[in-house]
Scaffold this active site. Structure first.
Site, PDB file in Angstrom:
ATOM      1  N   LYS A 174       3.945  -7.127  11.086  1.00 19.10           N
ATOM      2  CA  LYS A 174       3.367  -5.834  11.426  1.00 19.10           C
ATOM      3  C   LYS A 174       1.903  -5.814  10.998  1.00 19.10           C
ATOM      4  CE  LYS A 174       3.037  -0.929  10.752  1.00 19.10           C
ATOM      5  NZ  LYS A 174       1.555  -1.085  10.707  1.00 19.10           N
ATOM      6  N   GLY A 226      -2.858  -5.229   1.516  1.00 18.47           N
ATOM      7  CA  GLY A 226      -3.375  -3.907   1.827  1.00 18.47           C
ATOM      8  C   GLY A 226      -3.716  -3.140   0.579  1.00 18.47           C
ATOM      9  N   SER A 227      -3.655  -1.827   0.683  1.00 21.66           N
ATOM     10  CA  SER A 227      -4.101  -0.953  -0.399  1.00 21.66           C
ATOM     11  C   SER A 227      -3.082  -0.881  -1.528  1.00 21.66           C
ATOM     12  CB  SER A 227      -4.354   0.461   0.137  1.00 21.66           C
ATOM     13  OG  SER A 227      -3.116   1.085   0.483  1.00 21.66           O
ATOM     14  N   GLY A 231       1.001  -0.765  -1.400  1.00 17.26           N
ATOM     15  CA  GLY A 231       1.691  -1.845  -2.106  1.00 17.26           C
ATOM     16  C   GLY A 231       2.695  -1.327  -3.104  1.00 17.26           C
ATOM     17  N   GLU A 248      -0.701  -8.719  -2.122  1.00 14.72           N
ATOM     18  CA  GLU A 248      -2.119  -9.016  -2.276  1.00 14.72           C
ATOM     19  C   GLU A 248      -2.844  -7.706  -2.038  1.00 14.72           C
ATOM     20  OE1 GLU A 248      -5.659  -9.331  -1.898  1.00 14.72           O
ATOM     21  OE2 GLU A 248      -5.397 -10.319   0.036  1.00 14.72           O
ATOM     22  N   CYS A 282     -11.227  -7.473  -0.182  1.00 17.58           N
ATOM     23  CA  CYS A 282     -10.649  -7.196  -1.499  1.00 17.58           C
ATOM     24  C   CYS A 282     -11.361  -7.949  -2.611  1.00 17.58           C
ATOM     25  CB  CYS A 282      -9.155  -7.526  -1.495  1.00 17.58           C
ATOM     26  SG  CYS A 282      -8.799  -9.192  -0.925  1.00 17.58           S
ATOM     27  N   GLU A 383     -11.645   1.080  -5.994  1.00 15.48           N
ATOM     28  CA  GLU A 383     -12.050   0.209  -4.903  1.00 15.48           C
ATOM     29  C   GLU A 383     -12.559   1.067  -3.743  1.00 15.48           C
ATOM     30  OE1 GLU A 383     -10.360  -3.735  -2.733  1.00 15.48           O
ATOM     31  OE2 GLU A 383      -9.049  -1.993  -2.691  1.00 15.48           O
TER      32      GLU A 383
END
Length: 495
Positions: A174, A226-227, A231, A248, A282, A383
């Protein structure tokens, strides 16, 4: 207007009810296509297809055959790298030179992991009792969900799909709903390479599709990029089904310039570390820690260099930086920049967004530099995922390490010094999955990548990536032909 399809059991399909999402070029707002907005039922179909393919063919496919297919896929991607780069640039606004390079990096990753497909050896383990022969098997998890982010879809997918297939898993992919095009184009390429139907399945869509996939009881593993909030939600969902998860996530990486560094090289490294890919990575070196004797010069020089960065059409070779990839991210970046101004940090460069030089709908943020940033402030702790640099002074090596490690994240870091002893000493003390010395953003298919703390768990790329897609089985074989009976001395009692 291109109507893209999902891939389930080897067939192109639309979502139930033909629900669709727009595909938007962030440079000029052009809606050049749509992707299916997948439903829970679509996800269920994809997981069932992956399970059927795993049970019927893929789990028994020899490693040498998997390697052959992965090598074919690598060659197909390499041959289409320029085309794929163009589609990705239109989809997420990244510079064409970067997206084409990432397509070639992806091809290299598939070729690298193809080499492991027939070398997933177990171990023979000598035991204290020689009459027992002990060995291990490394076996695939089964059906694995691969979920990628919008900033580098081709490269992020290769980080996951290549080791997953090499290890013998089937997958449901996805991509982000904000950048799905190059992922759905993979349907053509896996078919051309010769992968059996159902080994690779692709679903697209928004939050409903994502939740349906991560909560699906038919999965044997999840790999997500992703964020942090997403996560954490995935880790929570996986805890209910007890499947292994590789995460990650984000970063707030420290890039440290010591007073003995080659300053010109370090300044270039600071610019590359934060403004490459528009800061939408990232590993961005978004916290620049500068030794006090160099501080004023570094701040002035970086402000001037940031102002010289040319924004524009990411398809043009003359452009240094393209737009932010999507409207929600543009809102976040501009909100964080305004909050930085209001917090009292010194704005050295940038801070502006759209102007007459760009299309009205273009999602641009000027390269922004803040100085005198407090390491406890949101600018230094959250971030931003955009072209925003926070510069922080330090007085000593010990303070630099303390500041670098004073973060919720631990994905990457950089340091710039001519002192070899300092380089090794500081690299060892930094809490991060990757530390660059006198360079930044260097990556390779062979080099493991991943974070600690809130930056995630597990590793991608390198041989270590296979660990996230394999389980170890222990087999113990009795060689003696007999077995001790602990009950053979029982005395029969007369009832």
């Amino acid at each position: 207007m291109i109507e893209y399809s999902m891939l389930i059991a080897g067939e192109p399909v639309s979502a139930r009810g033909d629900r669709r999402l727009p595909v938007v070029n962030p440079f000029d707002g052009d809606r050049f296509g749509t992707v299916p907005d997948g439903t829970r039922e679509d996800v269920d179909d994809a997981v069932r297809a992956a399970r059927s393919a795993f049970d019927s063919t893929w789990s028994s496919t020899p490693g040498v055959r998997r390697a052959e297919l992965l090598h074919r896929l690598a060659a197909i991607i390499a041959a289409r790298a320029d085309e794929l780069g163009t589609w990705e640039t239109r989809d997420n606004g990244k510079l064409l030179a970067e997206t084409r390079a990432q397509a070639r990096f992806a091809a290299r990753s598939y070729a690298f992991f193809a080499g492991y497909a027939d070398k997933l050896y177990g171990r023979v383990i000598p035991l204290d009792t020689p009459e027992t022969f002990d060995y291990t098997l490394r076996q695939p998890l089964g059906v694995v969900a691969l979920i990628t982010a919008w900033n580098s879809p081709m490269q992020l997918l290769a980080n996951k799909l290549a080791p997953a297939l090499a290890a013998g898993n089937t997958v449901v992919i996805k991509p982000s709903e904000h950048a799905s095009v190059t992922t759905v184009l993979m349907a053509e390429m896996v078919a051309e390479a010769g992968f059996p139907p159902g080994v690779v399945n692709i679903v697209t869509g928004g939050a409903e599709c994502g939740r349906a996939l991560t909560e699906h009881p038919g999965l044997d593993g999840i790999s997500f990029t992703g964020s942090l909030p997403t996560g954490q939600a995935i880790a929570h969902a996986a805890a209910r089904t007890m499947v292994p998860v590789t995460l990650e996530l984000g970063g707030k990486s420290a890039n440290i310039i010591f007073d003995d560094a080659d300053l010109d090289v370090a300044l270039r490294g600071a610019i590359v570390g934060i403004f490459s890919a528009g800061g939408q990575t990232c590993i961005a070196g978004s916290r620049l820690l500068v030794h006090r004797p160099l501080y004023d010069h570094v701040v002035t020089e970086l402000g001037a260099r940031a102002d010289r960065i040319r924004l524009g059409d990411p398809l043009l070779a003359s452009t240094h930086m393209g737009p932010v990839a999507n409207e929600p991210q543009w809102d976040r970046v501009t909100t964080m920049v305004q909050a930085g101004v209001e917090s009292g940090a010194r704005l050295v460069a940038g801070g502006g967004t759209r102007d007459a030089a760009f299309p009205e709908s273009g999602l641009f943020v000027r390269p922004t530099v803040f100085a005198d940033v407090d390491n406890a402030s949101p600018l230094a702790r959250q971030e931003i995922f955009g072209p925003v640099l926070s510069i922080i002074p330090f007085e000593s090596e010990e303070e630099a390490v303390t500041l670098a490690n004073d973060s919720d994240f631990g994905l990457a870091a950089g340091l710039w010094t001519r002192d070899l002893s300092r380089a090794h000493r500081v690299a060892e003390q930094i809490v991060a999955g990757t530390v660059w010395v006198n360079t930044y953003r260097v990556s390779a298919a062979q080099a493991p990548f991943g974070g600690v703390r809130m930056s995630g768990q597990g590793r991608e790329r390198g041989a270590e990536a296979l660990d996230g897609f394999l389980r170890t089985k222990n087999v113990l074989l009795n060689l003696s032909g007999s077995i001790a009976d602990p009950f053979d001395d029982l005395v029969e009692v007369d009832g």
